[in-house]
Enzyme design. Sequence first.
Site, PDB file in Angstrom:
ATOM      1  N   ASP A   2       0.807  -1.231   0.000  1.00  0.00           N
ATOM      2  CA  ASP A   2       0.000   0.000   0.000  1.00  0.00           C
ATOM      3  C   ASP A   2       0.825   1.259   0.000  1.00  0.00           C
ATOM      4  OD1 ASP A   2      -2.757  -1.022   0.988  1.00  0.00           O
ATOM      5  OD2 ASP A   2      -1.240  -1.846   2.323  1.00  0.00           O
ATOM      6  N   HIS A  19       2.135   3.779  -8.942  1.00  0.00           N
ATOM      7  CA  HIS A  19       2.209   2.343  -9.244  1.00  0.00           C
ATOM      8  C   HIS A  19       3.523   2.017  -9.971  1.00  0.00           C
ATOM      9  CE1 HIS A  19      -1.674   1.793  -7.644  1.00  0.00           C
ATOM     10  NE2 HIS A  19      -2.360   2.318  -8.648  1.00  0.00           N
ATOM     11  N   LEU A 113      14.907 -18.088  -4.252  1.00  0.00           N
ATOM     12  CA  LEU A 113      13.769 -17.354  -3.688  1.00  0.00           C
ATOM     13  C   LEU A 113      12.493 -17.808  -4.368  1.00  0.00           C
ATOM     14  CD1 LEU A 113      12.600 -14.920  -1.986  1.00  0.00           C
ATOM     15  CD2 LEU A 113      12.878 -13.544  -4.049  1.00  0.00           C
TER      16      LEU A 113
HETATM   17  C1  FPP Z   1      -1.947  -0.299  -3.336  1.00  0.00           C
HETATM   18  O1  FPP Z   1      -1.670   1.091  -3.256  1.00  0.00           O
HETATM   19  C2  FPP Z   1      -1.296  -0.868  -4.490  1.00  0.00           C
HETATM   20  C3  FPP Z   1      -1.929  -1.511  -5.496  1.00  0.00           C
HETATM   21  C4  FPP Z   1      -3.387  -1.690  -5.540  1.00  0.00           C
HETATM   22  C5  FPP Z   1      -1.186  -2.031  -6.643  1.00  0.00           C
HETATM   23  C6  FPP Z   1       0.173  -2.583  -6.351  1.00  0.00           C
HETATM   24  C7  FPP Z   1       0.927  -2.591  -7.616  1.00  0.00           C
HETATM   25  C8  FPP Z   1       2.243  -2.373  -7.749  1.00  0.00           C
HETATM   26  C9  FPP Z   1       3.148  -2.254  -6.601  1.00  0.00           C
HETATM   27  C10 FPP Z   1       2.877  -2.234  -9.093  1.00  0.00           C
HETATM   28  C11 FPP Z   1       2.648  -3.353 -10.041  1.00  0.00           C
HETATM   29  C12 FPP Z   1       3.039  -4.666  -9.509  1.00  0.00           C
HETATM   30  C13 FPP Z   1       3.908  -5.489 -10.128  1.00  0.00           C
HETATM   31  C14 FPP Z   1       4.198  -6.808  -9.534  1.00  0.00           C
HETATM   32  C15 FPP Z   1       4.620  -5.109 -11.353  1.00  0.00           C
HETATM   33  P1  FPP Z   1      -2.854   2.079  -3.405  1.00  0.00           P
HETATM   34  O2  FPP Z   1      -3.065   2.370  -4.849  1.00  0.00           O
HETATM   35  O3  FPP Z   1      -4.041   1.534  -2.691  1.00  0.00           O
HETATM   36  O4  FPP Z   1      -2.298   3.368  -2.706  1.00  0.00           O
HETATM   37  P2  FPP Z   1      -2.979   4.186  -1.538  1.00  0.00           P
HETATM   38  O5  FPP Z   1      -3.169   3.210  -0.409  1.00  0.00           O
HETATM   39  O6  FPP Z   1      -1.980   5.236  -1.210  1.00  0.00           O
HETATM   40  O7  FPP Z   1      -4.251   4.727  -2.105  1.00  0.00           O
END
Ligand code: FPP
Length: 224
Positions: A2, A19, A113
């Site tokens: 997050d 992202h 891993l």
């Molecule tokens: C949560 O942060 C994150 C996600 C819903 C997506 C996670 C994706 C990535 C880390 C990048 C793509 C992944 C790979 C494996 C290439 P949020 O959007 O909910 O952020 P917030 O909590 O600040 O609103």
Amino acid sequence: MDGNGRWAKARGMPRVAGHRAGAKAVRRCIEAAIDQGVEWLTLFAFSSENWRRPEGEVMELTGLLRQYLRSEVADLTKNGVRFRVIGDRERFSPDLRAELEAAESKTAAGTRLNLTLALSYGGRSEIVAAARAMAEAAQSGAIDIRDLDEEGFARFLSTAAMPDPDLLIRTSGERRLSNFLLWQCAYAELVFMDVLWPDFDAAHLAAALAEFSRRERRYGARVT
Ligand code: FPP
């Protein structure tokens, strides 16, 4: 993982920039996990609830995943990383599913891993799917329901080939499980960190592991 959205907002950037930075943190975290001797790493990349995000954001996320697979699988293979996916992959397009499967088979010999991406994953629906599969196995006579125990049930989960997590790290100050590996985390140590995912680095992983090593694990038993 997050905090991508908040990371971008703090910089006046669109969520997708968060992202993208989050995808770089994924690479950093995998390298750090290898360096620090972690053998199993599961990243919650996309929850079953994340489908409810605006279509544009979902497309950006699946695009990033595709890009990640294309640019990283060769390095993962070279570095001995075995890649797996848990979650409802049927919801992704057939071509992305094929890329996920290709990444799993190309990296299948990795032993340093075990990297698992939870994609379109939800803990409750995983448990329901396992219960359904178990009921079918009982109905067909493949198992005798009277012999079933926790270990037997866990064999129907998508994590059947994996150990239960010892440590769950939640970033960005959230203090919830959010439907992640509900069965498997029964005895996991929880570490909550205020760092936003895109800023997560080797030092954060080391700090979480150090915190884990200070915990006394009793699995419900009393230690005198
Ligand atoms: C949560 O942060 C994150 C996600 C819903 C997506 C996670 C994706 C990535 C880390 C990048 C793509 C992944 C790979 C494996 C290439 P949020 O959007 O909910 O952020 P917030 O909590 O600040 O609103």
